[in-house]
Enzyme design. Structure first.
Site, PDB file in Angstrom:
ATOM      1  N   HIS A  38       9.329   8.641  -2.781  1.00 51.17           N
ATOM      2  CA  HIS A  38       8.808   9.942  -3.284  1.00 51.17           C
ATOM      3  C   HIS A  38       8.175   9.710  -4.485  1.00 51.17           C
ATOM      4  CE1 HIS A  38      10.050  14.174  -4.846  1.00 51.17           C
ATOM      5  NE2 HIS A  38       9.188  14.239  -4.083  1.00 51.17           N
ATOM      6  N   GLU A  58       4.573   8.814  -1.028  1.00 51.77           N
ATOM      7  CA  GLU A  58       4.052  10.196  -1.130  1.00 51.77           C
ATOM      8  C   GLU A  58       3.519  10.423  -2.643  1.00 51.77           C
ATOM      9  OE1 GLU A  58       5.440  14.675  -2.495  1.00 51.77           O
ATOM     10  OE2 GLU A  58       5.696  12.603  -3.271  1.00 51.77           O
ATOM     11  N   ASP A  60       1.407  12.979  -5.336  1.00 46.97           N
ATOM     12  CA  ASP A  60       1.040  14.362  -5.497  1.00 46.97           C
ATOM     13  C   ASP A  60      -0.255  14.351  -6.008  1.00 46.97           C
ATOM     14  OD1 ASP A  60       3.497  15.652  -5.649  1.00 46.97           O
ATOM     15  OD2 ASP A  60       4.126  14.297  -7.212  1.00 46.97           O
ATOM     16  N   HIS A  74       2.719  15.512 -10.839  1.00 45.85           N
ATOM     17  CA  HIS A  74       3.695  16.572 -10.300  1.00 45.85           C
ATOM     18  C   HIS A  74       3.942  17.635 -11.294  1.00 45.85           C
ATOM     19  CE1 HIS A  74       7.453  18.429  -8.913  1.00 45.85           C
ATOM     20  NE2 HIS A  74       7.197  17.743  -7.624  1.00 45.85           N
ATOM     21  N   ASP A 118       0.569  14.705  -1.207  1.00 46.10           N
ATOM     22  CA  ASP A 118       1.096  16.302  -1.338  1.00 46.10           C
ATOM     23  C   ASP A 118       0.026  16.947  -2.220  1.00 46.10           C
ATOM     24  OD1 ASP A 118       2.514  18.475  -1.939  1.00 46.10           O
ATOM     25  OD2 ASP A 118       4.399  17.338  -2.668  1.00 46.10           O
TER      26      ASP A 118
END
Length: 306
Positions: A38, A58, A60, A74, A118
């Site tokens: 993450h 993942e 951003d 993020h 994301d």
């Protein structure tokens, strides 16, 4: 003596073939799991998370006012216990990611097979979504896929938080086609990450003209608890004869107990700040017979049949 040796070698060959067949059958009956690191937003974090056991990450993606992908960022707030401010210039990150996912490169990480972008489209107006998709495609084509010439091999999931931004998908596809590389859409999947009603998600895909290559996420920050009712609904859709979902993942999972609950619910992916926790659970006796870590040979767009 010679007949004895031949007999021994023959028996060993039969046993080896049987063991290989048994391993293949066990692999075929176990659900492949994508362990998603993450908030991997700095190039140095790629190796960090893969070395902890992640086979996917993942990342951003923030956009500027003109719908250009700008940073892998993020920002605050983010998950408890994490640094929310790490980032790279988006194109620089893509180059680092390409190195990590290109066989033969000195930075190559064979285990890294999937990347979830994301897309932080909340800063954009609805009418900018198509343009954002086009610009995202151009950046990926140049800096990740190396214009189709021995670029990164990882599968890509475009995760969109707002159902109204479904035109991003068409813009992305149209740009790749315009630039002469429609075949790269075979490497691209989709996700709507806003925890919307599953039926509404299906309607958005119909508007976008998308069938297949669909991951469905569900989750919340690790700072807060969340039940599995929507995960169960997504899994039911995936497993139904007329469902539109191919894979389901749950985020953000940092505890062993939550990992077990998610696996018991039948998810295909688990997003986590601690990939080693997920790996440990997958190695428990109760789970290693049912699940395995996905490899590049596992197509992330194919629904696993129980």
């Amino acid at each position: 003596m010679l007949p004895y040796i031949v007999l021994v070698l023959g028996c060993w060959s039969v046993l080896s073939q049987a063991a290989q067949t048994d391993d293949e059958e066990r692999a075929g009956n176990r659900r492949p799991i994508w362990i998603m690191g993450h908030m991997v937003n700095a190039i140095g974090q790629i190796d960090e998370f893969v070395n902890l056991g992640a086979n996917s990450i993942e990342t951003d993606v923030s956009f500027d006012d003109n719908a250009n992908p700008e940073y892998t960022y993020h920002g605050i707030p983010c998950d408890c216990g994490r640094n929310c401010k790490k980032y790279e210039n988006f194109n620089d990150f893509l180059k680092g990611l390409r190195s990590a996912t290109t066989p033969g490169n000195s930075k190559y990480q064979e285990k890294l097979v999937l990347v979830v972008f994301d897309l932080k489209t909340g800063s954009l107006y609805d009418n900018q979504a198509n343009d954002a998709g086009k610009k995202l495609a151009k950046n990926l084509l140049q800096h990740y896929w190396n214009n189709g010439n021995n670029g990164g091999r990882a599968y890509i999931v475009l995760s969109i938080p707002d159902l109204n931004h479904y035109p991003l998908i068409k813009g992305f596809k149209d740009q790749l086609t315009k630039d002469g590389h429609p075949e790269l859409m075979e490497k691209v999947g989709h996700d709507f990450s806003g925890n919307d009603d599953i039926g509404d998600v299906g309607k958005a895909y119909k508007k976008a003209g998308i069938t297949g290559h669909i991951w469905q996420s569900d989750g919340i920050t690790n700072c807060l608890p969340r039940g599995l009712s929507r995960v169960n609904a997504a899994v039911a859709n995936r497993d139904s004869a007329n469902g539109f979902i191919n894979k389901v993942y749950y985020w953000t999972v940092d505890k062993r107990s939550t990992t077990r609950d998610a696996l018991d619910a039948g998810v295909d992916g688990i997003m986590t700040n601690y990939p080693d926790v997920i790996t440990d659970v997958l190695n428990e006796a109760a789970y290693k017979k049912k699940f395995r870590v996905a490899t590049y040979d596992d197509n992330p767009w194919v629904t696993f049949k129980k």
